[in-house]
Design a protein around this motif. Structure first.
Motif, PDB file in Angstrom:
ATOM      1  N   LEU A 481       0.830  -1.193   0.000  1.00 17.09           N
ATOM      2  CA  LEU A 481       0.000   0.000   0.000  1.00 17.09           C
ATOM      3  C   LEU A 481       0.868   1.247   0.000  1.00 17.09           C
ATOM      4  O   LEU A 481       1.837   1.338   0.759  1.00 17.09           O
ATOM      5  N   SER A 482       0.510   2.195  -0.829  1.00 20.45           N
ATOM      6  CA  SER A 482       1.215   3.479  -0.874  1.00 20.45           C
ATOM      7  C   SER A 482       0.272   4.522  -1.444  1.00 20.45           C
ATOM      8  O   SER A 482      -0.809   4.196  -1.956  1.00 20.45           O
ATOM      9  N   GLY A 483       0.681   5.774  -1.353  1.00 21.37           N
ATOM     10  CA  GLY A 483      -0.129   6.849  -1.908  1.00 21.37           C
ATOM     11  C   GLY A 483      -1.528   6.886  -1.317  1.00 21.37           C
ATOM     12  O   GLY A 483      -1.721   6.643  -0.117  1.00 21.37           O
ATOM     13  N   PRO A 484      -2.552   7.111  -2.135  1.00 21.64           N
ATOM     14  CA  PRO A 484      -3.934   7.204  -1.630  1.00 21.64           C
ATOM     15  C   PRO A 484      -4.439   5.900  -1.005  1.00 21.64           C
ATOM     16  O   PRO A 484      -5.366   5.908  -0.206  1.00 21.64           O
ATOM     17  N   ARG A 485      -3.843   4.766  -1.380  1.00 24.20           N
ATOM     18  CA  ARG A 485      -4.275   3.478  -0.836  1.00 24.20           C
ATOM     19  C   ARG A 485      -3.748   3.254   0.587  1.00 24.20           C
ATOM     20  O   ARG A 485      -4.208   2.339   1.275  1.00 24.20           O
ATOM     21  N   LEU A 486      -2.789   4.060   1.003  1.00 19.26           N
ATOM     22  CA  LEU A 486      -2.184   3.862   2.323  1.00 19.26           C
ATOM     23  C   LEU A 486      -3.058   4.530   3.380  1.00 19.26           C
ATOM     24  O   LEU A 486      -2.858   5.691   3.753  1.00 19.26           O
ATOM     25  N   THR A 487      -4.065   3.793   3.848  1.00 24.33           N
ATOM     26  CA  THR A 487      -4.967   4.284   4.884  1.00 24.33           C
ATOM     27  C   THR A 487      -5.082   3.251   5.999  1.00 24.33           C
ATOM     28  O   THR A 487      -4.811   2.060   5.785  1.00 24.33           O
TER      29      THR A 487
END
Length: 505
Positions: A481-487
């Motif tokens: 997960l990175s960017g906008p998916r990193l939640t």
């Protein structure tokens, strides 16, 4: 109405350092009171006074159900109705539940002093059922779930073979519990309170304060700040009471790290649970690893650092590291802050100076003689830089709170300017202020060119500090997960079995 616990003007001074400064609190029977504050605020000192471990300053008065407590006498604390469950639980893993319940109070015996095992098992089962746990009492406690072990420790503390229990005191009760097991503990605590026994629990997790507590007491710098009902209190307000200010918000979108060359490569890394893990970390990059207990996450740090033999390769700065040689890992520029601080990192009886310089004892040696003055000055700079309280180089590690101990271990390694910094559960058991400080240290280490590997069960922490997060399930990397998916929600969903690309139900 008689209070379950009344503390008046409690004070304690250690070598000129005021640890507790005229603190007064009252807790009613059946009330669940949270005791919160930053590490070093006086929570542990107050608990140790109640437990008979510390002698407070003159003028301190403590009563339990109207009876005066005799200080520096653990037997008095027990006799007056105070019951304690500490974070490590104090259980013996290879003994069964019955034997663990007998520790400290003995067994039921007959006229010939023979143990009445049938009665012991029945009494153990009854004690646990009263707390809502149907556990096989012949099973070694090492094979129980963490929430079940906690229940065994509480059942032992609440035993009625001595004086009736008036107050149960829990120190970080959910520190080692995953979410579902923590919820079982919440129900257990409510059962205890419903029986009329007061509960005082120390916690750094504000979600459990709002979930379990009727009221909360905040200590800061050894002083009482506020006691109030939890109802109507917001988390932001509680944080401000604890740290004495509003925490600065971290703008992750506006914070982009520059990455350099590859500093760490894991090639087909395998261990007892981990299977074929491939991972690359660049200089200036922070990479996280998430996974539930049993996913393999908990063994990655030791495999990377050389604490265990492994399959595959660990490549540091282009060089393959030999297996099971942490000394060579250190020589090549790797640092590890382990999850089990007391067992694997801290020298509790030694000074802060010795704890920090142990990995590089020759830095201030001249002709075989240690130059103590420059070494102290060097260590003091690091203690002040990391805001260790108190920043006294000759204090022993045991004199510090957990959060400040963690800062000392981090100072040990940052002082070495590592190429790779491995952090395993870096903020476990620390307060909200120390947590923010440690996150800042991670940022600074990355900014100075270190590659940072963070292994954590705190998903909000991973979102805060990491550029990307690897998800482990059943020993294998299943997502990144990175960017906008990193939640937070995506990490949680991925660790329990749903790919982050799938919509929530």
């Amino acid at each position: 109405m008689t209070t379950a616990l009344s503390v008046r003007e409690a004070s304690k001074i250690f070598g000129g350092q005021v640890a507790l400064d005229h603190v007064s609190i009252d807790v009613a029977p059946g009330e669940v009171r949270a005791l919160v504050g930053q590490n070093g605020c006086g929570k542990s000192t107050l608990i140790k006074i109640l437990a008979g471990f510390h002698e407070p300053e003159p003028g301190t008065e403590v009563t339990v159900d109207g009876q005066e407590l005799s200080f520096s006498d653990p037997a008095s604390s027990e006799a007056i109705g105070l019951r304690f469950v500490h974070q490590d639980l104090g259980l013996v893993g290879n003994l069964d539940v019955v034997d663990n319940l007998a520790i400290g109070q003995g067994y039921i015996t007959g006229i010939t002093k023979t143990i009445r095992w049938k009665q012991e098992r029945a009494a153990a089962h009854e004690a646990l059922m009263a707390l809502g746990y149907d556990i096989n009492v012949r099973m070694p406690v090492g094979g129980l779930a963490m929430s079940e072990r906690t229940a065994v420790a509480i059942a032992r503390a609440m035993s009625t073979r001595g004086a009736p229990s008036k107050m149960l005191i829990l120190d970080e009760p959910t520190a080692n519990l995953p979410g579902p097991e923590a919820e079982r503990l919440y129900a257990l605590v409510r059962r205890v309170a419903d029986s009329g026994v007061a509960v005082l629990f120390v916690s750094h997790h504000f979600d459990e304060v709002f979930e379990m507590a009727d009221s909360v007491t905040v200590l800061r710098d050894g002083k009482h700040v506020i006691t109030r009902p939890v109802e109507g209190l917001t988390e932001d307000e509680l944080i401000e009471h604890v740290v004495g200010r509003k925490l600065d918000e971290y703008d992750k979108e506006g914070h982009v790290r520059a990455h350099g060359d590859v500093v760490l490569e894991l090639k087909d890394l395998s261990g007892a649970a981990v299977q074929g893990l491939d991972l690359t970390i660049h200089a200036g990059e922070v990479v996280g690893v998430a996974g539930i207990t049993g996913s393999g996450r908990e063994e990655v740090a030791a495999l990377v650092f050389g604490g265990h033999g492994h399959g595959g390769e660990v490549v540091l700065g282009g060089d393959v590291l030999p297996q099971a040689r942490p000394d060579i890992s250190i020589e090549r520029g790797m640092a590890l802050v382990p999850a089990e601080r007391h067992a694997n990192a801290s020298l509790m009886a030694q000074s802060l100076r010795e704890n920090i310089t142990i990995v590089d004892p020759g830095r201030h040696m001249s002709l075989g003689i240690l130059r103590r003055r420059p070494e102290k000055a060097d260590v003091t700079v690091w203690l002040e830089r990391l805001d260790v309280r108190p920043s006294q180089s000759e204090f022993t590690m045991a004199q510090l709170s957990g959060g400040n101990q963690q800062k000392v271990i981090i100072a040990r390694w940052l002082r070495q300017e590592p190429k790779v910094l491995v952090l395993d559960e870096p903020t476990q058991g620390v307060d909200v202020g120390a947590k923010a400080d440690i996150h800042r240290m991670v940022d600074e280490a990355a900014a100075q060119g270190a590659g940072v590997l963070v292994l954590s069960t705190d998903h909000e922490e991973l979102v805060r500090v990491c550029d990307r997060v690897i998800i482990l399930r059943r020993g294998k990397a299943v997502d990144e997960l990175s960017g906008p998916r990193l939640t937070n929600d995506n990490i949680t969903a991925a660790t329990i079995g749903r790919d982050s690309s799938e919509p929530a139900a």
